[in-house]
Design a protein around this motif. Structure first.
Motif, mmCIF file in Angstrom:
data_model
loop_
_atom_site.group_PDB
_atom_site.id
_atom_site.type_symbol
_atom_site.label_atom_id
_atom_site.label_comp_id
_atom_site.label_asym_id
_atom_site.label_seq_id
_atom_site.Cartn_x
_atom_site.Cartn_y
_atom_site.Cartn_z
ATOM 1 N N ALA A 125 0.839 -1.202 0.000
ATOM 2 C CA ALA A 125 0.000 0.000 0.000
ATOM 3 C C ALA A 125 0.872 1.249 0.000
ATOM 4 N N VAL A 126 1.967 1.204 0.798
ATOM 5 C CA VAL A 126 2.876 2.349 0.853
ATOM 6 C C VAL A 126 3.509 2.577 -0.517
ATOM 7 N N MET A 127 3.818 1.483 -1.220
ATOM 8 C CA MET A 127 4.427 1.609 -2.546
ATOM 9 C C MET A 127 3.453 2.153 -3.583
ATOM 10 N N GLY A 128 2.185 2.295 -3.180
ATOM 11 C CA GLY A 128 1.229 2.930 -4.071
ATOM 12 C C GLY A 128 0.401 1.974 -4.906
ATOM 13 N N PHE A 129 0.462 0.659 -4.605
ATOM 14 C CA PHE A 129 -0.406 -0.267 -5.327
ATOM 15 C C PHE A 129 -1.841 -0.115 -4.828
ATOM 16 N N SER A 130 -2.802 -0.291 -5.719
ATOM 17 C CA SER A 130 -4.189 -0.104 -5.306
ATOM 18 C C SER A 130 -4.625 -1.261 -4.405
ATOM 19 N N THR A 131 -5.606 -0.978 -3.524
ATOM 20 C CA THR A 131 -6.121 -1.990 -2.603
ATOM 21 C C THR A 131 -6.616 -3.210 -3.384
ATOM 22 N N THR A 132 -7.343 -2.963 -4.470
ATOM 23 C CA THR A 132 -7.908 -4.063 -5.257
ATOM 24 C C THR A 132 -6.797 -4.968 -5.777
ATOM 25 N N TRP A 133 -5.732 -4.341 -6.307
ATOM 26 C CA TRP A 133 -4.640 -5.125 -6.891
ATOM 27 C C TRP A 133 -3.945 -5.952 -5.818
ATOM 28 N N VAL A 134 -3.631 -5.320 -4.699
ATOM 29 C CA VAL A 134 -2.943 -6.033 -3.619
ATOM 30 C C VAL A 134 -3.818 -7.178 -3.117
ATOM 31 N N THR A 135 -5.120 -6.893 -2.970
ATOM 32 C CA THR A 135 -6.037 -7.906 -2.447
ATOM 33 C C THR A 135 -6.092 -9.119 -3.369
ATOM 34 N N LEU A 136 -6.255 -8.882 -4.650
ATOM 35 C CA LEU A 136 -6.434 -9.993 -5.579
ATOM 36 C C LEU A 136 -5.122 -10.695 -5.883
ATOM 37 N N ARG A 137 -4.049 -9.909 -6.012
ATOM 38 C CA ARG A 137 -2.780 -10.477 -6.476
ATOM 39 C C ARG A 137 -1.989 -11.107 -5.331
ATOM 40 N N HIS A 138 -2.058 -10.516 -4.142
ATOM 41 C CA HIS A 138 -1.191 -10.975 -3.064
ATOM 42 C C HIS A 138 -1.926 -11.574 -1.882
ATOM 43 N N LEU A 139 -3.084 -10.993 -1.549
ATOM 44 C CA LEU A 139 -3.774 -11.452 -0.352
ATOM 45 C C LEU A 139 -4.565 -12.733 -0.640
ATOM 46 N N LEU A 140 -5.310 -12.734 -1.750
ATOM 47 C CA LEU A 140 -6.174 -13.873 -2.081
ATOM 48 C C LEU A 140 -5.404 -15.197 -2.167
ATOM 49 N N PRO A 141 -4.223 -15.228 -2.854
ATOM 50 C CA PRO A 141 -3.494 -16.499 -2.922
ATOM 51 C C PRO A 141 -3.151 -17.065 -1.547
ATOM 52 N N ASN A 142 -2.940 -16.188 -0.565
ATOM 53 C CA ASN A 142 -2.611 -16.674 0.770
ATOM 54 C C ASN A 142 -3.813 -17.281 1.481
ATOM 55 N N LEU A 143 -5.021 -17.011 0.974
ATOM 56 C CA LEU A 143 -6.223 -17.590 1.585
ATOM 57 C C LEU A 143 -6.551 -18.947 0.978
ATOM 58 N N ALA A 144 -5.856 -19.298 -0.124
ATOM 59 C CA ALA A 144 -6.228 -20.500 -0.878
ATOM 60 C C ALA A 144 -6.313 -21.773 -0.023
ATOM 61 N N PRO A 145 -5.322 -22.067 0.852
ATOM 62 C CA PRO A 145 -5.428 -23.312 1.634
ATOM 63 C C PRO A 145 -6.681 -23.353 2.514
ATOM 64 N N ALA A 146 -6.978 -22.227 3.176
ATOM 65 C CA ALA A 146 -8.172 -22.183 4.026
ATOM 66 C C ALA A 146 -9.429 -22.359 3.189
#
Lengths: 289, 320
Positions: free
Chosen positions: A183-204
């Motif tokens: 977020a500090v680097m200026g990536f949008s919330t949507t992009w960070v959520t889909l690209r980085h956060l979502l993959p980490n939820l995959a096992p659950a």
């Protein structure tokens, strides 16, 4: 702190001892069921609809009919193989739809604006008050018997279960350093959520999906058992059991017990896999913390 | 003073949430009728020829000539006065149709609830006290039970205990107390198997969690007896998750009557719902659906309000 460490280790050892054998067994069983469903036309010794009144209600192990025949002389093994197709595909559809919907709802609630969280969380609370089977029956009352309407209804009914899990995990995950630094680097919330956060939820999500599959299989088979699900000439394991009910009263329950046990074993296998996935999620979380 | 005001606000908030849920659910139930392909009036008459005045009553009850909102308000007004309309199949008031079927369903639910709680907590306590081998056996048993769909339980129980051994009747609900208990035993067990499995597993996990805690160790080292530790320290502290699950399971038993009553030929609410769904008897389907949601909301709200009374740790944070 020192007290909890040995307790944790003991629990892990016990889980591992119980884990592999049961989990491998479950995976092998499910693989067999899926292959049976896919290759039903190749494996089935008879047509699932071929009746032969002279051969009705043969017990399992009869020559030519490994699992016996039902009250109209149809081969139970062939019907079980063909029945596996709808019995597995329909819950799979429900799980896919409710997972996609649930992820969308959960992520928007966790990462979107505050009012969206309030709205979605309240809606999910309300949706919990509708038992899934009731919503499915209401759909049948509106659109008539068949699997399509209950599948849509169950997808909606299961969405809050996925949504709630996704929301709480995404809130947890969102407070981690890597999300903030993006977020500090200026990536949008949507992009960070889909690209980085979502993959980490995959096992659950996989664990949740496995458990949901078991529930969907039971709910859909229940509807077919009640005569509100699949319509003839289609059939699934639930409708096989329903049609075999009169034979139970004649003292020949095999053609009902065979699909019943198949449903039970499939659900147990799916649950074991789901719990295994869920426990490994918990483990990595603890190690990370 | 401030504490009490905060608690009151919290309780009122819970009650408002519960009423809101019922209202939204009733909108869904009303909307279902409008969603049926074709004319809602034709659905309500069920293909029967009614007089113009009977049709007028239907139009008025369901607000069919007005828009959705005004129509809903008309219908909700009738429902709020416990006027649930007339069955399109039986041409009888839904109230009296439900009233004649409710007692047997309540008896069945109560029986199943007792079996669930006694067996579930019993197995959970035994596996908390017993050695590892017994506990493992109990876990396998309860995992299997929790995964057993009611319709599978029904066919196995029928095949073994009714037809095979002849211990229990195949169908019907019996008359008189003992006869009814005898008739309802297999249906109640069929309903209770999955619920028992779930409750026992939650109980096992909660008890095991408490047994690992330091306060249990301290109590033991002070020489408190085994039964007292279990009762005062383990079970007492596990009430939160256990009561929550018991509430959820009780609520699910209501819809669970559908399968069991249909399979055992019991003329209760659940079997009535199934036959009404397949005949598109909408007034009945709507009434039973609403009843199911109300039962769920009442039980879950009661559990929410009860938990802080049972366990002070669960009291809502009160702002000063």
């Amino acid at each position: 702190m020192t007290l909890t460490v040995p307790a944790l280790r003991a629990r892990r050892v016990r889980r591992n001892r119980r884990g592999p054998v049961a989990v491998v067994g479950a995976a092998v069983f499910l693989a067999v069921v899926v292959v049976a469903a896919v290759a039903a036309p190749l494996l089935a010794p008879y047509s699932p609809d071929a009746t032969s009144l002279l051969d009705s209600l043969l017990p399992p192990g009869s020559p030519g009919h490994l699992l016996g025949t039902d009250s109209t002389g149809r081969d139970v093994l062939s019907r079980l193989l063909y029945g596996a197709r709808l019995s597995l595909l329909a819950p799979l559809g429900v799980v896919l739809a409710s997972t996609v919907l649930g992820v969308a709802v959960g992520l928007v609630a966790a990462r979107g604006p505050r009012w969206a969280d309030l709205l979605l969380s309240r809606t999910m609370d309300i949706a919990f008050a509708f038992p899934s089977l009731l919503l499915a029956m209401l759909a049948v009352a509106v659109f008539g018997a068949g699997l399509a309407a209950p599948m849509v209804a169950l997808s909606i009914a299961y969405t809050p279960f996925v949504g709630r899990v996704v929301r709480s995990l995404a809130v947890q995950e969102g407070s981690r350093a890597y999300v903030e630094s993006y977020a500090v680097m200026g990536f949008s919330t949507t992009w960070v959520t889909l690209r980085h956060l979502l993959p980490n939820l995959a096992p659950a999500l996989a664990a949740q999906a496995a458990l949901a599959f078991g529930y969907a299989l039971i709910d859909l088979a229940t509807l077919s058992f009640l005569g509100l699900g699949v319509r003839p000439p289609e059939s699934d394991w639930g409708s096989m059991i329903a049609q075999a009910q009169p034979a139970i009263l004649q003292g020949l329950p095999a053609s009902a017990i065979v699909p019943g046990v198949t449903v039970l074993l499939t659900v147990i296998a799916v649950n074991l896999l789901g719990e295994h996935l869920g426990s490994s999620v918990g483990r990595t979380d603890r190690e990370r913390a | 003073m401030t504490v009490r005001a905060g608690t009151t606000r919290w309780v009122l908030g819970r009650l408002a949430g519960a009423s809101g849920t019922v209202v939204v659910a009733s909108v869904v139930v009303y909307a279902a009728l409008q969603l049926v392909p074709g004319d809602p009036l034709a659905t309500l008459t069920g293909g029967k020829r009614l007089t113009e005045s009977q049709l007028d009553v239907l139009r008025q009850t369901y607000g069919l000539d007005k828009g959705f909102v005004a129509g809903y308000l008309d219908w909700a007004g009738h429902v709020a006065r416990f006027d649930l309309g007339t069955s399109s199949v039986y041409q009888d008031s839904v109230n009296s149709l439900l009233a004649s079927r409710l007692p047997v369903s309540l008896a069945l639910i109560g029986y199943a609830a007792v079996v669930t709680v006694v067996l579930g907590l019993g197995v959970a306590v035994v596996s908390a006290v017993a050695g590892r081998r017994t506990a493992t056996l109990a876990t396998v048993l309860t995992s299997g039970a929790a995964a057993t769909p009611p319709f599978v339980a029904v066919i196995v129980l029928l095949a073994v205990f009714s037809v095979g051994l002849g211990w229990f009747p195949v169908t019907g609900a019996g008359s008189g107390f003992l006869d009814r208990v005898w008739h309802l035993t297999l249906p109640a067990v069929a309903m209770a198997i999955a619920a028992f499995g779930v409750l026992a597993r939650v109980g096992q996990a909660a008890f095991a969690d408490q047994l690992r805690r330091e306060h249990v160790e301290v109590a033991r080292s002070r020489g408190v007896g085994r039964a007292a530790v279990l009762r005062r320290h383990v079970v007492r502290n596990s009430l939160g998750p256990v009561v929550t699950v018991v509430g959820l399971l009780l609520a699910s038993l209501f819809v669970g009557t559908a399968v069991v009553e249909t399979a055992f030929g019991i003329n209760g609410i659940g079997a009535f719902l199934v036959s009404s769904v397949s005949r598109q008897d909408f007034p009945v389907v709507q009434a039973v659906s609403l009843l199911a949601v109300v039962v769920f909301v009442v039980i879950s709200t009661a559990v929410d309000l009860l938990l802080p009374v049972l366990d002070p740790q669960l009291r809502p944070a009160v702002t000063r």
